[in-house]
Design a protein around this motif. Structure first.
Motif, PDB file in Angstrom:
ATOM      1  N   ASP A 235       0.858  -1.181   0.000  1.00  0.00           N
ATOM      2  CA  ASP A 235       0.000   0.000   0.000  1.00  0.00           C
ATOM      3  C   ASP A 235       0.892   1.229   0.000  1.00  0.00           C
ATOM      4  N   ARG A 236       0.379   2.324  -0.556  1.00  0.00           N
ATOM      5  CA  ARG A 236       1.223   3.496  -0.798  1.00  0.00           C
ATOM      6  C   ARG A 236       0.540   4.781  -0.354  1.00  0.00           C
ATOM      7  N   LEU A 237       1.313   5.649   0.290  1.00  0.00           N
ATOM      8  CA  LEU A 237       0.907   7.026   0.568  1.00  0.00           C
ATOM      9  C   LEU A 237       1.819   7.949  -0.214  1.00  0.00           C
ATOM     10  N   THR A 238       1.255   8.880  -0.931  1.00  0.00           N
ATOM     11  CA  THR A 238       2.066   9.823  -1.690  1.00  0.00           C
ATOM     12  C   THR A 238       2.006  11.208  -1.052  1.00  0.00           C
ATOM     13  N   PHE A 239       3.071  11.956  -1.228  1.00  0.00           N
ATOM     14  CA  PHE A 239       3.156  13.315  -0.685  1.00  0.00           C
ATOM     15  C   PHE A 239       4.145  14.090  -1.539  1.00  0.00           C
ATOM     16  N   SER A 240       4.442  15.290  -1.152  1.00  0.00           N
ATOM     17  CA  SER A 240       5.318  16.140  -1.952  1.00  0.00           C
ATOM     18  C   SER A 240       6.457  16.703  -1.109  1.00  0.00           C
ATOM     19  N   ASN A 241       7.692  16.425  -1.538  1.00  0.00           N
ATOM     20  CA  ASN A 241       8.890  17.035  -0.974  1.00  0.00           C
ATOM     21  C   ASN A 241       8.980  16.876   0.547  1.00  0.00           C
ATOM     22  N   MET A 242       8.938  15.645   1.022  1.00  0.00           N
ATOM     23  CA  MET A 242       9.108  15.360   2.442  1.00  0.00           C
ATOM     24  C   MET A 242      10.309  14.441   2.627  1.00  0.00           C
ATOM     25  N   THR A 243      11.054  14.662   3.699  1.00  0.00           N
ATOM     26  CA  THR A 243      12.213  13.834   4.026  1.00  0.00           C
ATOM     27  C   THR A 243      11.897  13.073   5.300  1.00  0.00           C
ATOM     28  N   LEU A 244      11.351  11.874   5.159  1.00  0.00           N
ATOM     29  CA  LEU A 244      10.809  11.164   6.315  1.00  0.00           C
ATOM     30  C   LEU A 244      11.812  10.205   6.956  1.00  0.00           C
ATOM     31  N   THR A 245      11.786  10.208   8.278  1.00  0.00           N
ATOM     32  CA  THR A 245      12.368   9.149   9.092  1.00  0.00           C
ATOM     33  C   THR A 245      11.197   8.467   9.770  1.00  0.00           C
ATOM     34  N   VAL A 246      11.188   7.123   9.797  1.00  0.00           N
ATOM     35  CA  VAL A 246      10.002   6.426  10.281  1.00  0.00           C
ATOM     36  C   VAL A 246      10.358   5.454  11.408  1.00  0.00           C
ATOM     37  N   GLU A 247       9.363   5.172  12.251  1.00  0.00           N
ATOM     38  CA  GLU A 247       9.550   4.208  13.341  1.00  0.00           C
ATOM     39  C   GLU A 247       8.198   3.584  13.688  1.00  0.00           C
ATOM     40  N   TRP A 248       8.157   2.248  13.746  1.00  0.00           N
ATOM     41  CA  TRP A 248       6.941   1.541  14.110  1.00  0.00           C
ATOM     42  C   TRP A 248       6.688   1.603  15.616  1.00  0.00           C
ATOM     43  N   SER A 249       5.413   1.675  15.988  1.00  0.00           N
ATOM     44  CA  SER A 249       5.055   1.497  17.392  1.00  0.00           C
ATOM     45  C   SER A 249       5.328   0.045  17.761  1.00  0.00           C
ATOM     46  N   PRO A 250       5.512  -0.265  19.051  1.00  0.00           N
ATOM     47  CA  PRO A 250       5.852  -1.641  19.442  1.00  0.00           C
ATOM     48  C   PRO A 250       4.853  -2.692  18.961  1.00  0.00           C
ATOM     49  N   ASP A 251       3.565  -2.329  18.888  1.00  0.00           N
ATOM     50  CA  ASP A 251       2.560  -3.302  18.441  1.00  0.00           C
ATOM     51  C   ASP A 251       2.329  -3.254  16.932  1.00  0.00           C
ATOM     52  N   GLY A 252       3.026  -2.356  16.228  1.00  0.00           N
ATOM     53  CA  GLY A 252       2.912  -2.287  14.780  1.00  0.00           C
ATOM     54  C   GLY A 252       1.633  -1.666  14.262  1.00  0.00           C
ATOM     55  N   LYS A 253       0.850  -1.047  15.155  1.00  0.00           N
ATOM     56  CA  LYS A 253      -0.421  -0.462  14.717  1.00  0.00           C
ATOM     57  C   LYS A 253      -0.240   0.910  14.100  1.00  0.00           C
ATOM     58  N   TRP A 254       0.823   1.594  14.492  1.00  0.00           N
ATOM     59  CA  TRP A 254       1.065   2.953  13.990  1.00  0.00           C
ATOM     60  C   TRP A 254       2.506   3.082  13.517  1.00  0.00           C
ATOM     61  N   LEU A 255       2.688   3.960  12.556  1.00  0.00           N
ATOM     62  CA  LEU A 255       4.014   4.276  12.042  1.00  0.00           C
ATOM     63  C   LEU A 255       4.232   5.770  12.212  1.00  0.00           C
TER      64      LEU A 255
END
Length: 281
Positions: free
Chosen positions: A128-148
């Motif tokens: 699945d994909r989310l698109t956006f414009s000109n963002m520099t993302l660093t990501v981290e999952w919640s411990p239960d994997g429900k949120w990013l």
């Protein structure tokens, strides 16, 4: 475990990285060499991030490679002779980051500055994909994997993910506009962070699992003369520890470790340890 061994250029031999999957006894299980200039530059940046170069079960290496038509993120079985399998691409730019879901089955990939993709590692065509414009993302999952959680410079967001369906639930939701990039992370369903525009020791939180979701204060700073050089919250989210270097009345450097119990409104900062180099204390 992964090892990145850089070898500087020699006569008739360009600079290169040896990227290895290794057993804990030091035995090399699998190795590949990176020596294209673009790949060398990207790997030099990525090796110090939290990107998941190795799956949690140690069975698969994940890494980017560049070819004539663009960049791809590859999955390469550590044991066996199968050819590496393309997960993404081709894209004009290298992936910024990729993080394994806590279930070990899904992978989140930041595809340059325009897309966030999450898909099953065994069949990334279902991503699945989310698109956006000109963002520099660093990501981290919640411990239960429900949120990013997603940090774009200082703007903190999160997105909900349903592992059963493999789909995002809604889009990016804003949490805070001035999150300190060096002080943020999950403790349960709470996103804990420092406000970059405030005191460097103060903490706030946003509970993604609460019915009413808004930013709340978690820890107020003590009146130190200098900012803490190290800040950490215990894995259970109950203790906050800061290492501070102060100057006493005689002009001597004093190293201090302070603790605050979180979740207790009346809790006060406690001095756990203090050392003055050269004083014998």
């Amino acid at each position: 475990r992964m090892q990145f061994d850089f070898e500087r250029s020699k006569t008739n031999q360009p600079s290169r990285y040896f990227v290895r999957a290794m057993q804990f006894d030091g035995k090399i299980v699998k190795e590949f060499i990176v020596q294209k200039p673009g790949e060398l530059q990207r790997l030099s940046l990525l090796r110090n991030t939290e990107s998941s170069f190795l799956t949690s079960d140690g069975s698969t290496m994940i890494y980017p490679r560049q070819s004539a038509d663009g960049w791809r993120l590859l999955a390469d079985e550590v044991r066996g002779t199968a050819e590496p399998r393309a997960l993404t691409g081709p894209t004009p730019g290298a992936p910024y980051e990729w993080r394994m879901h806590p279930n070990g089955k899904h992978l989140a990939v930041v595809e340059g500055s325009t897309a966030l993709v999450v898909g099953p590692l065994d069949d990334f065509t279902k991503a699945d994909r989310l698109t956006f414009s000109n963002m520099t993302l660093t990501v981290e999952w919640s411990p239960d994997g429900k949120w990013l959680a997603c940090l774009d410079r200082q703007q903190l967001y999160y997105v909900e993910f349903n592992a059963a369906t493999g789909k995002f639930v809604g889009g990016l939701r804003s949490v805070f506009p001035t999150c300190n990039p060096s002080c943020w992370g999950w403790r349960g369903s709470r996103l804990i962070f420092n406000d970059a525009s405030g005191h460097p020791a103060a903490l706030s939180y946003y509970d993604c699992g609460a019915e009413e979701r808004f930013v709340k204060s978690l820890a107020r700073a003590k009146d130190w003369r200098s900012a803490p050089t190290v800040r950490t919250v215990s894995p259970d989210g109950k203790l906050y520890v800061c290492y501070v270097i102060e100057i006493d009345g005689s002009g001597r450097t004093v190293h201090q470790v302070w603790r605050l119990k979180l979740g207790q409104p009346d809790a006060a900062w406690e001095l756990l340890h203090q050392t003055t180099p050269g004083s014998g204390s």
